[in-house]
Design a protein around this motif. Structure first.
Motif, PDB file in Angstrom:
ATOM      1  N   TRP A  52       0.793  -1.034   0.110  1.00 42.84           N
ATOM      2  CA  TRP A  52       0.100  -0.084   0.083  1.00 42.84           C
ATOM      3  C   TRP A  52       0.932   1.321  -0.178  1.00 42.84           C
ATOM      4  CZ3 TRP A  52      -3.002  -2.286   4.565  1.00 42.84           C
ATOM      5  CH2 TRP A  52      -3.811  -3.368   4.221  1.00 42.84           C
ATOM      6  N   VAL A  55       0.220   3.749  -6.050  1.00 47.21           N
ATOM      7  CA  VAL A  55      -1.096   3.777  -6.610  1.00 47.21           C
ATOM      8  C   VAL A  55      -0.586   3.744  -8.329  1.00 47.21           C
ATOM      9  CG1 VAL A  55      -3.043   4.690  -7.281  1.00 47.21           C
ATOM     10  CG2 VAL A  55      -1.915   4.999  -4.745  1.00 47.21           C
ATOM     11  N   ALA A 257      -4.335   3.551  -2.217  1.00 49.78           N
ATOM     12  CA  ALA A 257      -3.759   1.944  -2.631  1.00 49.78           C
ATOM     13  C   ALA A 257      -4.526   1.019  -2.168  1.00 49.78           C
ATOM     14  CB  ALA A 257      -2.157   1.956  -2.576  1.00 49.78           C
TER      15      ALA A 257
END
Length: 268
Positions: A52, A55, A257
């Motif tokens: 995470w 993106v 994300a």
């Protein structure tokens, strides 16, 4: 004939109390301890999470993972390439830069004052006795490392350029052309404030205007020195603001994300 008497011997005031201050001097150290502990806890968890952090659709890379050079990094998130083999989870993906960024922050003149007073109580406040029996200054390990602050500054300049590149990449849409969303603006604001904090450093001020006998003979350096001095007067505020923007930027990218939120697109 007048007889001159000897002056009484001078002795230090015998004060048994830790301080005679009646105000709430302990509030500032408590606030600093609380805020820094929260930030350090969050940052430590995030740099070791390992996911995470990027993106792909909008090219958002959190500054906590830049540059991502670990062999396990996503290829599109590796601006400088994955030239380090996969490392154990106990080593952050961006360990190349984190060492210098952490060293720069820890040796920063303002942060020294902040954690010396709050964590080490050396001293906790003005006119308050510290609990330590003696003080050797920054002449022994580990405090002697504080003298490397200027050299950390040079490396952080390069890292700031890399953060600027990451922010520029965030202004690309899904098709690769120009586009931006809320995350792009957050990353841009963060990198601008990081530059302001870095350039407000006391070492930067000395580099631009130090060792000059006559400012009139160096008008360009004098002009730069005046601008850096203006930032330097706000060094404390920038030190705290950038901690907040770093956390906000990372948190926002993590949420996007992970799919917890969507990024509001403004263009493309």
């Amino acid at each position: 004939m007048t007889q001159i008497s000897e002056a009484p011997a001078r002795t230090r005031a015998q004060i048994s109390d830790r301080t005679l201050r009646k105000d709430r001097w302990w509030q500032a150290p408590v606030v600093v301890v609380t805020l820094l502990t929260i930030w350090l806890t969050y940052a430590t968890v995030r740099v070791f999470t390992g996911h995470w952090y990027y993106v792909p659709q909008y090219h958002y890379l959190t500054p906590f993972y830049s540059p991502c050079v670990n062999g396990e990094c996503l290829p599109e998130a590796s601006t400088l390439g994955r030239w380090i083999p996969a490392v154990p989870p106990v080593i952050p993906y961006a360990f190349v830069s984190l060492v210098f960024v952490l060293g720069f922050r820890l040796s920063c003149y303002y942060y020294r004052r902040a954690y010396y007073r709050s964590f080490w109580q050396s001293p906790p406040s003005c006119a308050v006795r510290e609990p330590h029996a003696r003080y050797t200054g920054e002449t022994r390990f580990p405090l002697i490392v504080q003298n490397l602050h200027r050299y950390f500054f040079y490396v952080v300049l390069a890292i700031s350029l890399l953060n600027t590149w990451d922010a520029a990449q965030a202004f690309r849409g899904p098709d690769g052309n120009f586009g931006f969303g809320l995350g792009s603006l957050i990353m841009l604001a963060n990198v601008i404030l990081l530059w302001c904090y870095t350039l407000s450093c006391h070492s930067c001020r000395h580099i631009t205007g130090g060792r000059l006998k006559h400012f009139s003979k160096h008008p360009v350096r004098y002009w730069i020195w005046t601008k850096v001095s203006w930032l330097n007067a706000r060094h404390m505020q920038l030190a705290w603001i950038t901690l907040g923007t770093l956390m906000l930027t990372d948190l926002y990218i993590m949420l996007v994300a992970s799919g917890a939120i969507s990024d509001p697109r403004i263009f493309n």
